[in-house]
Design a protein around this motif. Structure first.
Motif, PDB file in Angstrom:
ATOM      1  N   UNK A 109       0.845  -1.186   0.000  1.00  0.00           N
ATOM      2  CA  UNK A 109       0.000   0.000   0.000  1.00  0.00           C
ATOM      3  C   UNK A 109       0.883   1.239   0.000  1.00  0.00           C
ATOM      4  N   UNK A 110       0.562   2.198  -0.858  1.00  0.00           N
ATOM      5  CA  UNK A 110       1.288   3.470  -0.866  1.00  0.00           C
ATOM      6  C   UNK A 110       0.301   4.619  -1.010  1.00  0.00           C
ATOM      7  N   UNK A 111       0.354   5.571  -0.058  1.00  0.00           N
ATOM      8  CA  UNK A 111      -0.504   6.751  -0.137  1.00  0.00           C
ATOM      9  C   UNK A 111       0.183   7.843  -0.937  1.00  0.00           C
ATOM     10  N   UNK A 112      -0.615   8.838  -1.309  1.00  0.00           N
ATOM     11  CA  UNK A 112      -0.076   9.962  -2.081  1.00  0.00           C
ATOM     12  C   UNK A 112       1.019  10.702  -1.321  1.00  0.00           C
ATOM     13  N   UNK A 113       0.976  10.684   0.031  1.00  0.00           N
ATOM     14  CA  UNK A 113       2.000  11.391   0.818  1.00  0.00           C
ATOM     15  C   UNK A 113       3.251  10.543   1.029  1.00  0.00           C
ATOM     16  N   UNK A 114       3.304   9.338   0.426  1.00  0.00           N
ATOM     17  CA  UNK A 114       4.498   8.504   0.494  1.00  0.00           C
ATOM     18  C   UNK A 114       4.480   7.446   1.571  1.00  0.00           C
ATOM     19  N   UNK A 115       3.511   7.452   2.471  1.00  0.00           N
ATOM     20  CA  UNK A 115       3.456   6.451   3.529  1.00  0.00           C
ATOM     21  C   UNK A 115       3.089   5.092   2.934  1.00  0.00           C
ATOM     22  N   UNK A 127      -5.023  -2.933   8.581  1.00  0.00           N
ATOM     23  CA  UNK A 127      -3.775  -2.179   8.680  1.00  0.00           C
ATOM     24  C   UNK A 127      -4.013  -0.775   9.228  1.00  0.00           C
ATOM     25  N   UNK A 128      -3.202  -0.378  10.156  1.00  0.00           N
ATOM     26  CA  UNK A 128      -3.369   0.934  10.777  1.00  0.00           C
ATOM     27  C   UNK A 128      -2.476   1.968  10.085  1.00  0.00           C
ATOM     28  N   UNK A 129      -2.791   3.205  10.302  1.00  0.00           N
ATOM     29  CA  UNK A 129      -1.981   4.352   9.878  1.00  0.00           C
ATOM     30  C   UNK A 129      -2.093   4.674   8.386  1.00  0.00           C
ATOM     31  N   UNK A 130      -2.224   3.674   7.522  1.00  0.00           N
ATOM     32  CA  UNK A 130      -2.232   3.959   6.094  1.00  0.00           C
ATOM     33  C   UNK A 130      -3.583   4.474   5.632  1.00  0.00           C
ATOM     34  N   UNK A 131      -4.662   3.890   6.121  1.00  0.00           N
ATOM     35  CA  UNK A 131      -6.014   4.343   5.775  1.00  0.00           C
ATOM     36  C   UNK A 131      -6.993   3.656   6.698  1.00  0.00           C
ATOM     37  N   UNK A 132      -8.190   4.191   6.767  1.00  0.00           N
ATOM     38  CA  UNK A 132      -9.257   3.492   7.469  1.00  0.00           C
ATOM     39  C   UNK A 132      -9.671   2.340   6.574  1.00  0.00           C
ATOM     40  N   UNK A 157     -13.308  -5.650   0.533  1.00  0.00           N
ATOM     41  CA  UNK A 157     -12.371  -4.579   0.897  1.00  0.00           C
ATOM     42  C   UNK A 157     -13.133  -3.279   1.099  1.00  0.00           C
ATOM     43  N   UNK A 158     -12.714  -2.520   2.084  1.00  0.00           N
ATOM     44  CA  UNK A 158     -13.327  -1.215   2.352  1.00  0.00           C
ATOM     45  C   UNK A 158     -12.238  -0.220   2.707  1.00  0.00           C
ATOM     46  N   UNK A 159     -12.217   0.904   1.995  1.00  0.00           N
ATOM     47  CA  UNK A 159     -11.216   1.943   2.220  1.00  0.00           C
ATOM     48  C   UNK A 159     -11.904   3.298   2.328  1.00  0.00           C
ATOM     49  N   UNK A 160     -11.659   4.022   3.391  1.00  0.00           N
ATOM     50  CA  UNK A 160     -12.121   5.403   3.534  1.00  0.00           C
ATOM     51  C   UNK A 160     -10.923   6.293   3.200  1.00  0.00           C
ATOM     52  N   UNK A 161     -10.957   6.944   2.043  1.00  0.00           N
ATOM     53  CA  UNK A 161      -9.769   7.581   1.477  1.00  0.00           C
ATOM     54  C   UNK A 161      -9.846   9.096   1.541  1.00  0.00           C
ATOM     55  N   UNK A 162      -8.847   9.706   2.128  1.00  0.00           N
ATOM     56  CA  UNK A 162      -8.685  11.153   2.087  1.00  0.00           C
ATOM     57  C   UNK A 162      -7.747  11.560   0.955  1.00  0.00           C
ATOM     58  N   UNK A 163      -6.929  10.617   0.505  1.00  0.00           N
ATOM     59  CA  UNK A 163      -5.987  10.899  -0.568  1.00  0.00           C
ATOM     60  C   UNK A 163      -5.841   9.657  -1.433  1.00  0.00           C
ATOM     61  N   UNK A 164      -5.231   9.837  -2.614  1.00  0.00           N
ATOM     62  CA  UNK A 164      -5.057   8.713  -3.534  1.00  0.00           C
ATOM     63  C   UNK A 164      -4.228   7.607  -2.896  1.00  0.00           C
ATOM     64  N   UNK A 165      -4.562   6.369  -3.255  1.00  0.00           N
ATOM     65  CA  UNK A 165      -3.820   5.228  -2.741  1.00  0.00           C
ATOM     66  C   UNK A 165      -3.519   4.261  -3.887  1.00  0.00           C
ATOM     67  N   UNK A 166      -2.307   3.732  -3.889  1.00  0.00           N
ATOM     68  CA  UNK A 166      -1.900   2.718  -4.856  1.00  0.00           C
ATOM     69  C   UNK A 166      -1.760   1.386  -4.128  1.00  0.00           C
ATOM     70  N   UNK A 167      -2.447   0.361  -4.628  1.00  0.00           N
ATOM     71  CA  UNK A 167      -2.346  -0.982  -4.064  1.00  0.00           C
ATOM     72  C   UNK A 167      -1.705  -1.891  -5.096  1.00  0.00           C
ATOM     73  N   UNK A 168      -0.740  -2.686  -4.654  1.00  0.00           N
ATOM     74  CA  UNK A 168      -0.141  -3.698  -5.523  1.00  0.00           C
ATOM     75  C   UNK A 168      -0.386  -5.056  -4.894  1.00  0.00           C
ATOM     76  N   UNK A 169      -1.184  -5.877  -5.577  1.00  0.00           N
ATOM     77  CA  UNK A 169      -1.549  -7.193  -5.052  1.00  0.00           C
ATOM     78  C   UNK A 169      -0.836  -8.276  -5.861  1.00  0.00           C
ATOM     79  N   UNK A 170      -0.305  -9.272  -5.154  1.00  0.00           N
ATOM     80  CA  UNK A 170       0.399 -10.374  -5.817  1.00  0.00           C
ATOM     81  C   UNK A 170       0.012 -11.682  -5.134  1.00  0.00           C
TER      82      UNK A 170
END
Length: 331
Positions: free
Chosen positions: A14-20, A33-38, A55-68
């Motif tokens: 998981x990667x947020x727009x702010x780099x976390x 997972x905590x801290x990255x998103x609700x 899956x459920x995501x409450x997003x304040x900013x863009x998020x990139x998910x890479x699933x493998x």
């Protein structure tokens, strides 16, 4: 870990727009997972060999998910949004856009798949994956022509196939997921959800391949115009479809077909679009409270209004109001 065990797990970065960033292995049960998103991730292993994921995501900013995937077993996957919108890039580089009105069926053998989730929205997604043998059993070996390519060798790739999602399909699956159950009953609920989802998707693909046709006469157009007048006369308490059809001396099915042909939506899908566009205009042009706007366009509960608005415009009415009214003040 053998491949049959590996099919029950997948790796998610998981990667947020702010780099976390965050990384985790998703297996059966809840993951939060905590801290990255609700975030809420829930996976249930099906007894016949497959998985259902919510899956459920409450997003304040863009998020990139890479699933493998942890397995190299070829699977058929179905994924559909219950709320929000996002995009997926397949291992072959093909981009698929998921919206509340469009989901996808695709093949998957464990390579990395990238999802982009725009910010300022809630995304809720349902998906399930099964092996080719289970997929064929689900359909009783009666495979529609539109999805026969899914059964081809691995080398031909993901083969994403879009399908339409309507309110009935989305709300039926959503209600099914809300049923509280524990233990074996919970397993049965998820098994039923997977079967229900497959049946609804197969129906959509069949209808897309065999569209109903009829002659759109001038009389049909007049019926549609009369129906719209009746609906718009009392947007807060419009007649139901049965009453509308009876008033116009037409069947409910034919009235929906006429609307689909003229406006691209069924009667009440089109009414919902009119309501929400009116709400959007009221937000932009007035300082009315959200509850008042919701009531004006025919929603008795502001929560239902907020969900419908977000599905239509991929932004909550509150966030849209912040942007629209801020621009109005500046100008």
């Amino acid at each position: 870990m053998n491949d049959s065990d590996a099919i029950n797990k997948y790796h998610l970065s998981v990667e947020r727009a702010d780099g976390q960033t965050d990384n985790l292995v998703v297996s059966e049960g809840h993951q939060q997972p905590e801290d990255v998103a609700s975030t809420r991730l829930e996976r249930v292993n099906l007894r016949n060999g497959g998985n259902v994921d919510y899956q459920e995501f409450a997003l304040e900013q863009e998020m990139i998910l890479k699933a493998r995937g942890a397995s190299k077993i070829l699977q058929v996957c179905v994924m559909l949004p219950l709320e929000g919108a996002y995009s997926m890039i397949t291992p072959e580089g093909e981009e698929c856009h998921f919206t509340p009105n469009q989901g996808f069926m695709f093949r998957y053998i464990g390579e990395e798949v990238t999802f982009t989730l725009p910010g300022h929205q809630t995304v809720r997604s349902l998906g399930f994956c099964v092996s080719l043998d289970v997929f064929k059993r689900y359909l009783d070996n009666q495979i529609p022509d539109t999805i026969k390519p899914m059964l081809q060798p691995k080398e031909i790739g993901s083969l994403p196939v879009p399908f339409q999602i309507d309110n009935f399909m989305r709300e039926t699956l959503d209600r099914n997921l809300q049923v509280e159950a524990q233990g074996s009953l919970k397993q049965i609920r998820w098994e039923g959800t997977a079967l229900l989802c497959m049946a609804l998707v197969e129906e959509k693909l069949h209808k897309a391949a065999n569209p109903e046709t009829f002659s759109l006469t001038q009389a049909c157009k007049q019926k549609a115009e009369a129906a719209l007048e009746l609906l718009m006369a009392d947007m807060q308490d419009p007649p139901c479809l049965a009453d509308l059809a009876q008033e116009l001396s037409i069947t409910e099915k034919k009235l929906n077909l006429i609307f689909k042909s003229l406006y691209g939506d069924t009667v009440f899908e089109y009414l919902r679009s009119i309501r929400l566009n009116k709400a959007k205009n009221l937000i932009e042009q007035t300082n009315m409270a959200m509850k008042e706007i919701a009531w004006t366009v025919g929603y008795n509960h502001s929560t239902n209004f907020s969900k419908a608005f977000t599905r239509q415009f991929n932004i909550t009415p509150a966030n849209f109001a912040k942007k629209a009214r801020k621009l109005t003040k500046v100008s």
